[in-house]
Write an enzyme that holds these catalytic residues in place. Structure first.
Site, PDB file in Angstrom:
ATOM      1  CG  ASP A   1      -0.221  -0.167   2.508  1.00 20.47           C
ATOM      2  OD1 ASP A   1       1.008  -0.446   2.465  1.00 20.47           O
ATOM      3  OD2 ASP A   1      -0.837  -0.023   3.569  1.00 20.47           O
TER       4      ASP A   1
ATOM      5  CG  HIS B   1      21.067   6.689 -18.142  1.00 24.47           C
ATOM      6  ND1 HIS B   1      20.189   6.196 -19.071  1.00 24.47           N
ATOM      7  CD2 HIS B   1      21.282   7.987 -18.500  1.00 24.47           C
ATOM      8  CE1 HIS B   1      19.904   7.132 -19.952  1.00 24.47           C
ATOM      9  NE2 HIS B   1      20.552   8.227 -19.632  1.00 24.47           N
TER      10      HIS B   1
ATOM     11  CG  ASP C   1      22.782  14.853 -15.238  1.00 23.46           C
ATOM     12  OD1 ASP C   1      21.914  15.689 -14.920  1.00 23.46           O
ATOM     13  OD2 ASP C   1      22.827  14.309 -16.368  1.00 23.46           O
TER      14      ASP C   1
ATOM     15  CG  ASP D   1      19.021  17.713 -17.475  1.00 24.91           C
ATOM     16  OD1 ASP D   1      19.836  17.234 -16.678  1.00 24.91           O
ATOM     17  OD2 ASP D   1      18.773  17.207 -18.594  1.00 24.91           O
TER      18      ASP D   1
ATOM     19  CG  HIS E   1      25.503  12.180 -24.183  1.00 23.10           C
ATOM     20  ND1 HIS E   1      25.510  13.547 -24.282  1.00 23.10           N
ATOM     21  CD2 HIS E   1      26.432  11.878 -23.229  1.00 23.10           C
ATOM     22  CE1 HIS E   1      26.381  14.053 -23.422  1.00 23.10           C
ATOM     23  NE2 HIS E   1      26.973  13.061 -22.779  1.00 23.10           N
TER      24      HIS E   1
ATOM     25  CG  HIS F   1      17.503  16.739 -23.533  1.00 19.47           C
ATOM     26  ND1 HIS F   1      16.731  17.336 -22.570  1.00 19.47           N
ATOM     27  CD2 HIS F   1      18.632  16.322 -22.876  1.00 19.47           C
ATOM     28  CE1 HIS F   1      17.341  17.254 -21.397  1.00 19.47           C
ATOM     29  NE2 HIS F   1      18.512  16.656 -21.550  1.00 19.47           N
TER      30      HIS F   1
ATOM     31  CG  HIS G   1      15.176  13.422 -21.903  1.00 17.20           C
ATOM     32  ND1 HIS G   1      15.650  12.148 -21.906  1.00 17.20           N
ATOM     33  CD2 HIS G   1      16.166  14.161 -21.353  1.00 17.20           C
ATOM     34  CE1 HIS G   1      16.875  12.127 -21.389  1.00 17.20           C
ATOM     35  NE2 HIS G   1      17.200  13.338 -21.047  1.00 17.20           N
TER      36      HIS G   1
ATOM     37  CD  GLU H   1      22.568  16.753 -21.753  1.00 13.23           C
ATOM     38  OE1 GLU H   1      23.100  15.925 -21.004  1.00 13.23           O
ATOM     39  OE2 GLU H   1      21.326  16.860 -21.871  1.00 13.23           O
TER      40      GLU H   1
ATOM     41  CE1 TYR I   1      30.091  11.451 -19.575  1.00 14.36           C
ATOM     42  CE2 TYR I   1      29.826  11.397 -21.967  1.00 14.36           C
ATOM     43  CZ  TYR I   1      29.473  11.911 -20.737  1.00 14.36           C
ATOM     44  OH  TYR I   1      28.513  12.890 -20.653  1.00 14.36           O
TER      45      TYR I   1
ATOM     46  NE  ARG J   1      25.691  14.573 -18.449  1.00 13.33           N
ATOM     47  CZ  ARG J   1      25.885  13.347 -18.009  1.00 13.33           C
ATOM     48  NH1 ARG J   1      26.755  12.549 -18.597  1.00 13.33           N
ATOM     49  NH2 ARG J   1      25.235  12.883 -16.963  1.00 13.33           N
TER      50      ARG J   1
ATOM     51  CD  GLU K   1      22.237  18.298 -18.635  1.00 15.98           C
ATOM     52  OE1 GLU K   1      22.566  17.505 -17.731  1.00 15.98           O
ATOM     53  OE2 GLU K   1      21.284  18.091 -19.417  1.00 15.98           O
TER      54      GLU K   1
HETATM   55  N1  GLY Z   1      19.730  14.075 -16.805  1.00 16.21           N
HETATM   56  C1  GLY Z   1      19.425  13.519 -18.061  1.00 16.21           C
HETATM   57  C2  GLY Z   1      20.066  14.228 -19.155  1.00 16.21           C
HETATM   58  O1  GLY Z   1      21.021  14.941 -18.964  1.00 16.21           O
HETATM   59  O2  GLY Z   1      19.624  14.170 -20.261  1.00 16.21           O
HETATM   60 MN    MN Z   2      20.084  16.605 -20.114  1.00 12.17          MN
HETATM   61 MN    MN Z   3      21.342  15.885 -17.106  1.00 16.53          MN
END
Ligand code: GLY
Ligand code: MN
Ligand code: MN
Length: 435
Positions: free
Chosen positions: A36, A237, A254, A265, A344, A348, A355, A378, A382, A400, A402
């Site tokens: 629950d 991730h 991140d 983000d 990547h 976005h 996203h 971003e 890596y 990274r 961002e």
């Molecule tokens: N935190 C997800 C991205 O940077 O797209």
């Molecule tokens: Mn992002």
């Molecule tokens: Mn991010």
């Protein structure tokens, strides 16, 4: 966000639908975590965009030109006993007085009332496939009309998301100001996390600094936080967040938050002990140069891929200069050799969803950037441990950077301003408040 803003959005959508259409938007369904225990309830973005209504078990109906009311809300009735357990409910009365519905009904009456409304319309705007249970109910409402015999049934079912997501792509001033606030809170949290960082802490202790700052300022996480030290910075991730920070490692965080259903983000990467090594610094500055090049490409009229192309150029040249990629620049660019280390895209759309919705291409062409669009920038590099053919001194470096931007009339506005980005700024802040 005030009620006028939601009313404006409903009017814009209804203008696109035209008379004879009816849009159906269900609220998000609460999800059980186990037994629950529920997950934190987050309203459905499309539903919230048009209603501002925070409760579950609700259905918004928009029927442009309907004389007896264009905006109807079905919602839970008041119930003193349930409200003692779960908190207050608006009920149909407040759905009208506080949330601007033209008319409102108990959700328990939807099967009786809705088919009659659908009957008056030619086109049903509804996004099929997101909620299979609700899909069945929509089919049942149309089925109920057929069973009646002689009743009019809609001629067309139209995917609502195409229209709605195009609206959501262009942010109003009120939306940009909510996003600025989400970004500002994230910036404060990143500053706090950097300042408190030192070798020996665990990744989750850094995560806790973010959570503290978000909740202290009324925001919540916008997505699972990624706090990865050393080799974990190379896992895109990563969210176990349970490793002890070692002297000499980089930490990639991140972590972004949500304010009034609008996300930030933001990523920063910093040396755990406050000093970059020569190799860490070389990679960091390369990512920073790529981000600068990418930002410089953001302006109205640029196409969606221009900022990414700019980052790819800088990263490819830089990796070649450092000896991490070999061969002619032309061939490396042609082969997309950067993808081994930068796997990547450079950004976005950002909005109610991290996203966010909105097409990246229109008629097979990259979409043009226009004022009011919001996106992340971003780039990253890596180099996981064990990377073949790569000198050991580079291995285990993941960077990274961002930030969040809004496209303006003459360029962009950096929503996540005020956060260290240069090597000097980062080194000056990391550990400044360590205890
Ligand atoms: N935190 C997800 C991205 O940077 O797209
Ligand atoms: Mn992002
Ligand atoms: Mn991010």
């Amino acid at each position: 966000m005030n009620q006028r803003e939601f009313a404006k959005r409903r009017r814009a959508l209804m203008r696109m639908m035209g008379k004879g259409g009816v849009a159906l938007l269900p609220a998000a369904t609460p999800k059980l975590r186990n037994r629950d225990v529920q997950y934190y309830y987050r309203q459905d973005s499309d539903f919230y965009y048009l209603t501002g209504f925070p409760e579950p078990e609700a259905l918004a109906v928009l029927a442009p030109g309907r004389e007896a009311g264009e905006y109807l809300l079905f919602c839970r009735e008041r119930d003193a006993q349930r409200e003692t357990w779960d908190g207050s409910r608006a009920g149909p009365e407040r759905a009208v007085s506080d949330y601007g519905a033209d008319d409102a009904f108990p959700i328990s009456d939807v099967d009786d009332i809705l088919p009659g409304i659908i009957e008056q319309c030619d086109r049903v705007y509804y996004t099929i496939g997101l909620d299979p249970e609700f899909d069945q109910r929509v089919i049942a409402w149309v089925g109920a009309l057929r069973d009646r015999g002689g009743a009019h049934t809609p001629d067309e079912f139209i995917a609502l998301d195409h229209l709605l997501h195009d609206l959501r792509l262009y942010k109003s001033r009120a939306e940009i100001s909510a996003m600025r606030r989400a970004a500002k809170i994230a910036v404060g949290a990143h500053r706090r996390a950097m300042a408190r960082c030192r070798p020996g802490l665990y990744e989750y202790e850094i995560e806790a600094e973010f959570l503290h700052e978000f909740r202290r300022r009324g925001a919540r996480l916008a997505y699972l936080p990624i706090v990865g030290a050393g080799p974990n910075a190379c896992v895109l991730h990563y969210h176990a967040n349970d490793r002890q920070l070692q002297d000499g490692e980089l930490l990639l965080a991140d972590v972004g938050c949500e304010w009034d259903c609008y996300a930030s983000d933001v990523t920063r990467t910093w040396p755990v002990n406050g000093r970059f090594t020569a190799e860490q610094k070389a990679i960091y500055e390369l990512v920073l140069d790529a981000q600068e090049a990418s930002l410089a490409a953001i302006r109205p009229g640029a196409h969606w891929n221009e900022p990414h192309d700019a980052a790819v150029q800088v990263v490819t040249r830089g990796l070649r200069r450092l000896g991490l990629l070999e061969g002619s620049l032309r061939k490396l660019l042609k082969d997309g050799a950067y993808r081994r280390f930068f796997m990547h895209r450079t950004g976005h759309w950002l909005g109610m969803d991290v996203h966010d919705v909105g097409d990246y291409r229109v008629a097979e062409q990259w979409r043009m950037l226009e004022p009011g669009m919001t996106l992340t920038v971003e780039p990253g590099i890596y180099i996981p441990p064990g990377s073949r053919g790569v000198g050991r001194r580079w291995q285990g470096i993941g960077v990274r950077i961002e930030d969040d931007v809004a496209v303006t009339r003459d360029g962009y506005d950096l929503l996540s301003r005020g956060l260290p980005r240069t090597v000097e700024e980062v080194e000056a802040l990391v550990g400044a408040d360590a205890i």
